[in-house]
Design a protein around this motif. Structure first.
Motif, PDB file in Angstrom:
ATOM      1  N   ASN A 244      -1.747   0.936  -2.931  1.00  0.00           N
ATOM      2  CA  ASN A 244      -2.100   2.358  -2.886  1.00  0.00           C
ATOM      3  C   ASN A 244      -0.935   3.206  -3.400  1.00  0.00           C
ATOM      4  O   ASN A 244      -0.364   3.993  -2.641  1.00  0.00           O
ATOM      5  N   PRO A 245      -0.595   3.078  -4.694  1.00  0.00           N
ATOM      6  CA  PRO A 245       0.519   3.869  -5.218  1.00  0.00           C
ATOM      7  C   PRO A 245       0.130   5.335  -5.361  1.00  0.00           C
ATOM      8  O   PRO A 245      -1.054   5.679  -5.321  1.00  0.00           O
ATOM      9  N   PRO A 246       1.126   6.215  -5.547  1.00  0.00           N
ATOM     10  CA  PRO A 246       0.797   7.618  -5.818  1.00  0.00           C
ATOM     11  C   PRO A 246      -0.088   7.716  -7.059  1.00  0.00           C
ATOM     12  O   PRO A 246      -0.013   6.867  -7.953  1.00  0.00           O
ATOM     13  N   SER A 247      -0.929   8.720  -7.109  1.00  0.00           N
ATOM     14  CA  SER A 247      -1.852   8.889  -8.235  1.00  0.00           C
ATOM     15  C   SER A 247      -1.114   9.088  -9.551  1.00  0.00           C
ATOM     16  O   SER A 247      -0.032   9.668  -9.590  1.00  0.00           O
ATOM     17  N   THR A 248      -1.736   8.608 -10.613  1.00  0.00           N
ATOM     18  CA  THR A 248      -1.229   8.865 -11.950  1.00  0.00           C
ATOM     19  C   THR A 248      -1.990  10.055 -12.524  1.00  0.00           C
ATOM     20  O   THR A 248      -2.997  10.487 -11.971  1.00  0.00           O
ATOM     21  N   SER A 249      -1.536  10.562 -13.644  1.00  0.00           N
ATOM     22  CA  SER A 249      -2.176  11.735 -14.242  1.00  0.00           C
ATOM     23  C   SER A 249      -3.515  11.377 -14.865  1.00  0.00           C
ATOM     24  O   SER A 249      -3.782  10.222 -15.195  1.00  0.00           O
ATOM     25  N   ALA A 250      -4.354  12.400 -15.053  1.00  0.00           N
ATOM     26  CA  ALA A 250      -5.656  12.197 -15.692  1.00  0.00           C
ATOM     27  C   ALA A 250      -5.476  11.661 -17.108  1.00  0.00           C
ATOM     28  O   ALA A 250      -6.244  10.805 -17.561  1.00  0.00           O
TER      29      ALA A 250
ATOM     30  N   GLY B 176      -3.677   3.920 -15.593  1.00  0.00           N
ATOM     31  CA  GLY B 176      -3.366   3.686 -14.187  1.00  0.00           C
ATOM     32  C   GLY B 176      -4.330   2.692 -13.574  1.00  0.00           C
ATOM     33  O   GLY B 176      -5.197   2.139 -14.262  1.00  0.00           O
ATOM     34  N   PRO B 177      -4.211   2.443 -12.281  1.00  0.00           N
ATOM     35  CA  PRO B 177      -5.073   1.466 -11.615  1.00  0.00           C
ATOM     36  C   PRO B 177      -6.563   1.758 -11.749  1.00  0.00           C
ATOM     37  O   PRO B 177      -7.360   0.831 -11.926  1.00  0.00           O
TER      38      PRO B 177
ATOM     39  N   HIS C 250       5.319   0.887 -19.135  1.00  0.00           N
ATOM     40  CA  HIS C 250       6.613   0.202 -19.011  1.00  0.00           C
ATOM     41  C   HIS C 250       6.801  -0.433 -17.639  1.00  0.00           C
ATOM     42  O   HIS C 250       7.916  -0.559 -17.150  1.00  0.00           O
ATOM     43  N   GLY C 251       5.719  -0.817 -16.992  1.00  0.00           N
ATOM     44  CA  GLY C 251       5.827  -1.472 -15.690  1.00  0.00           C
ATOM     45  C   GLY C 251       5.920  -0.523 -14.517  1.00  0.00           C
ATOM     46  O   GLY C 251       6.300  -0.927 -13.428  1.00  0.00           O
ATOM     47  N   SER C 252       5.546   0.734 -14.698  1.00  0.00           N
ATOM     48  CA  SER C 252       5.631   1.705 -13.605  1.00  0.00           C
ATOM     49  C   SER C 252       4.822   1.234 -12.404  1.00  0.00           C
ATOM     50  O   SER C 252       3.670   0.826 -12.533  1.00  0.00           O
ATOM     51  N   ARG C 253       5.425   1.309 -11.237  1.00  0.00           N
ATOM     52  CA  ARG C 253       4.749   0.911  -9.999  1.00  0.00           C
ATOM     53  C   ARG C 253       3.551   1.801  -9.691  1.00  0.00           C
ATOM     54  O   ARG C 253       2.693   1.428  -8.904  1.00  0.00           O
ATOM     55  N   ARG C 254       3.474   2.967 -10.296  1.00  0.00           N
ATOM     56  CA  ARG C 254       2.341   3.871 -10.064  1.00  0.00           C
ATOM     57  C   ARG C 254       1.125   3.487 -10.899  1.00  0.00           C
ATOM     58  O   ARG C 254       0.039   3.977 -10.659  1.00  0.00           O
ATOM     59  N   ASN C 255       1.320   2.655 -11.909  1.00  0.00           N
ATOM     60  CA  ASN C 255       0.247   2.384 -12.855  1.00  0.00           C
ATOM     61  C   ASN C 255      -0.407   1.021 -12.690  1.00  0.00           C
ATOM     62  O   ASN C 255      -1.297   0.675 -13.464  1.00  0.00           O
ATOM     63  N   VAL C 256       0.016   0.249 -11.714  1.00  0.00           N
ATOM     64  CA  VAL C 256      -0.570  -1.076 -11.526  1.00  0.00           C
ATOM     65  C   VAL C 256      -0.512  -1.447 -10.047  1.00  0.00           C
ATOM     66  O   VAL C 256       0.356  -0.978  -9.321  1.00  0.00           O
TER      67      VAL C 256
ATOM     68  N   ASP D  44      14.378   2.127 -11.155  1.00  0.00           N
ATOM     69  CA  ASP D  44      13.839   1.750  -9.858  1.00  0.00           C
ATOM     70  C   ASP D  44      12.332   1.933  -9.716  1.00  0.00           C
ATOM     71  O   ASP D  44      11.710   1.277  -8.894  1.00  0.00           O
ATOM     72  N   ILE D  45      11.726   2.837 -10.498  1.00  0.00           N
ATOM     73  CA  ILE D  45      10.285   3.047 -10.341  1.00  0.00           C
ATOM     74  C   ILE D  45       9.481   1.980 -11.074  1.00  0.00           C
ATOM     75  O   ILE D  45       8.270   1.955 -10.989  1.00  0.00           O
ATOM     76  N   TYR D  46      10.149   1.084 -11.791  1.00  0.00           N
ATOM     77  CA  TYR D  46       9.448   0.068 -12.549  1.00  0.00           C
ATOM     78  C   TYR D  46       9.502  -1.282 -11.872  1.00  0.00           C
ATOM     79  O   TYR D  46      10.446  -1.621 -11.187  1.00  0.00           O
ATOM     80  N   THR D  47       8.470  -2.062 -12.102  1.00  0.00           N
ATOM     81  CA  THR D  47       8.472  -3.445 -11.629  1.00  0.00           C
ATOM     82  C   THR D  47       9.459  -4.218 -12.474  1.00  0.00           C
ATOM     83  O   THR D  47       9.639  -3.929 -13.641  1.00  0.00           O
ATOM     84  N   ARG D  48      10.124  -5.162 -11.892  1.00  0.00           N
ATOM     85  CA  ARG D  48      11.065  -5.953 -12.672  1.00  0.00           C
ATOM     86  C   ARG D  48      10.724  -7.421 -12.677  1.00  0.00           C
ATOM     87  O   ARG D  48      10.961  -8.090 -13.648  1.00  0.00           O
ATOM     88  N   VAL D  49      10.194  -7.923 -11.601  1.00  0.00           N
ATOM     89  CA  VAL D  49       9.983  -9.354 -11.558  1.00  0.00           C
ATOM     90  C   VAL D  49       8.516  -9.727 -11.578  1.00  0.00           C
ATOM     91  O   VAL D  49       8.151 -10.749 -12.091  1.00  0.00           O
TER      92      VAL D  49
END
Length: 125
Positions: free
Chosen positions: A20-26, A50-51, A78-84, A113-118
């Motif tokens: 349940n990440p924060p919402s992404t933009s429209a 986004g998701p 780019h692996g943003s935690r908000r988008n997956v 830090d906001i991106y997934t790395r592994v």
């Protein structure tokens, strides 16, 4: 100590993404998602979706191409935690770890830090 914490925080055998990440933009949610097939391999290109958009694309793929399985999934933005989320990656690649199903990758900037790395690989192929 910080490096040790980061290594523990991000491991392939420990899920650190939020369902349940924060919402992404429209505009992100309406990004184009494309799948290309090259012989026996296929790649899912996700742009900045986004998701919600990834789930919509998965619905479309399941309804129109039920046997098509991506070999490689680009993690959006780019692996943003908000988008997956783990749930949407599991829809595309199978439950983690999905042996033999495919891989997910992200191009990530150093020390972002906001991106997934592994969580860049869903399985060994």
């Amino acid at each position: 100590m910080r490096n040790v914490v980061e290594k523990i925080k991000e491991r392939l055998d420990l899920e650190t993404l939020n369902n349940n990440p924060p919402s992404t933009s429209a505009s992100n949610e309406t990004s184009v998602v494309q799948m290309g097939t090259f012989g026996t391999k296929s790649i899912l290109l996700t742009a900045d979706v986004g998701p919600d958009g990834l789930n919509e694309a998965a619905d479309y793929a399941e309804n129109n191409f039920p046997s098509l399985q991506p070999t490689l999934v680009q993690i959006p933005h780019h692996g943003s935690r908000r988008n997956v989320t783990p749930a949407v990656l599991n829809r595309w690649l199978g439950a983690f770890p999905a042996q033999g199903r495919g891989n997910a990758i992200a191009s990530v900037g150093k020390n972002e830090d906001i991106y997934t790395r592994v969580r860049t690989c869903s399985c060994a192929e």
